[in-house]
Design an enzyme around this catalytic site. Structure first.
Site, PDB file in Angstrom:
ATOM      1  CG  ASP A   1      -6.863  -8.452   5.891  1.00  0.00           C
ATOM      2  OD1 ASP A   1      -6.687  -7.744   6.896  1.00  0.00           O
ATOM      3  OD2 ASP A   1      -6.573  -8.089   4.735  1.00  0.00           O
TER       4      ASP A   1
ATOM      5  CE  LYS B   1      -4.398  -1.675   1.628  1.00  0.00           C
ATOM      6  NZ  LYS B   1      -5.310  -1.850   2.758  1.00  0.00           N
TER       7      LYS B   1
ATOM      8  CG  HIS C   1      -2.677  -3.640  -1.832  1.00  0.00           C
ATOM      9  ND1 HIS C   1      -4.006  -3.677  -2.127  1.00  0.00           N
ATOM     10  CD2 HIS C   1      -2.504  -4.497  -0.795  1.00  0.00           C
ATOM     11  CE1 HIS C   1      -4.617  -4.520  -1.302  1.00  0.00           C
ATOM     12  NE2 HIS C   1      -3.733  -5.019  -0.478  1.00  0.00           N
TER      13      HIS C   1
HETATM   14 FE   LIG Z   1      -4.574  -5.975   1.345  1.00  0.00          FE
HETATM   15 FE   LIG Z   2      -5.150  -6.073   6.504  1.00  0.00          FE
END
Ligand SMILES: [Fe+2]
Ligand SMILES: [Fe+2]
Length: 281
Positions: A214, A134, A159
């Site tokens: 995540d 990122k 990313h």
């Molecule tokens: Fe990611």
């Molecule tokens: Fe993350």
């Protein structure tokens, strides 16, 4: 013909005895020489053996020192990358505690599906670097309030590749694992993820674990487009799906592991957080 003592004259007998004696003496001499040579040989062998042992010791010491050096180098390299990861968080809604939690969720999953301590720790150490790419996304996109347009989304979706390029080319197992995770943490089991649209086991396990972790953490956290969800709601979305998230996005084995240990995810989320009073829905 049978030879009897009486049939041999004394002189002959003495002669024969003397001959036998000198023959024996010769044998004894030969034997002694042979023994001496053998002793010399084994002494030589012993010396060579000692020498070899000394070499082995030296080699072991050199190898140990080399390993220590490699570990130190690897640690300082990983440290740099972790700092880079921490720097990247300023560009993102994701916080330092998010990446800490991610390590814990991922390790919990790894242990539950049978990873040994070393391999689970590797996932723990590599997971924080998943979004390092990122840093390559312009601030105007990362910090934009409101929804992203199609072009901006296309840039954000780069990313994983940026991150993988950043982590590539290292002999370190940690950084190679981190590279794999960075590249594949948005892939989905059913092939609907990015950047490569990989399916099933073509996605490395580390990537599959970090993806589930995540997703859980993003659902529990407030985002510009959604409030923070409770553990119950998050668990329900992961196991049964909603408009964005589907159970078929996840590795079925990991999904089963999550079903078993979802309480642990809640504990990790509650214990490692910056703002204890995040509003939940
Ligand atoms: Fe990611
Ligand atoms: Fe993350």
């Amino acid at each position: 013909m049978k030879l009897s003592r009486a049939s041999i004259p004394d002189d002959d007998l003495n002669k024969q005895l003397r001959a036998a004696k000198s023959q024996l003496a010769l044998y004894a001499k030969d034997l002694k020489a042979l023994l001496f040579r053998e002793q010399k040989k084994s002494q030589k062998l012993e010396a060579v053996n000692k020498q070899l042992q000394a070499y082995a010791q030296d080699l072991k010491a050199a190898y140990g020192a080399e390993q220590r050096k490699t570990r130190e180098l690897e640690k300082s390299y990983a440290d740099t990358v972790v700092r880079l990861t921490l720097a990247s968080r300023y560009k993102d809604e994701e916080t330092g505690t998010h990446i800490q939690r991610l390590s814990h969720y991922s390790k919990t999953l790894a242990v539950s599906i049978g990873f040994d301590e070393d391999d689970a720790q590797l996932i723990f150490d590599a997971a924080p670097m998943h979004d390092v790419g990122k840093v390559g996304i312009p601030d105007r996109i990362m910090q934009k309030r409101g929804p992203l347009d199609e072009t901006e989304w296309a840039i954000v979706k780069r990313h994983p590749v940026f991150g993988a390029n950043l982590l590539a080319g290292s002999p370190s197992l940690l950084l190679e694992t981190a590279r794999e995770i960075a590249l594949t943490h948005h892939e989905r089991w059913d092939g609907s993820g990015y950047p490569q649209g990989l399916t099933g086991e073509a996605i490395p396990l580390g990537g599959r674990m970090v993806m589930l972790a995540d997703t859980y953490d993003a659902l529990r956290s407030r985002r510009p487009y959604k409030p923070a969800f409770s553990h119950q709601k998050t668990r329900d979305i992961i196991l049964n799906g909603n408009d964005r998230t589907k159970p078929q996005h996840f590795d079925p084995t990991l999904l089963e592991a999550f079903r078993e240990l979802h309480v642990e995810f809640d504990r990790i989320f509650s214990e490692i957080r910056e703002e204890p009073s995040t509003q939940e829905e």
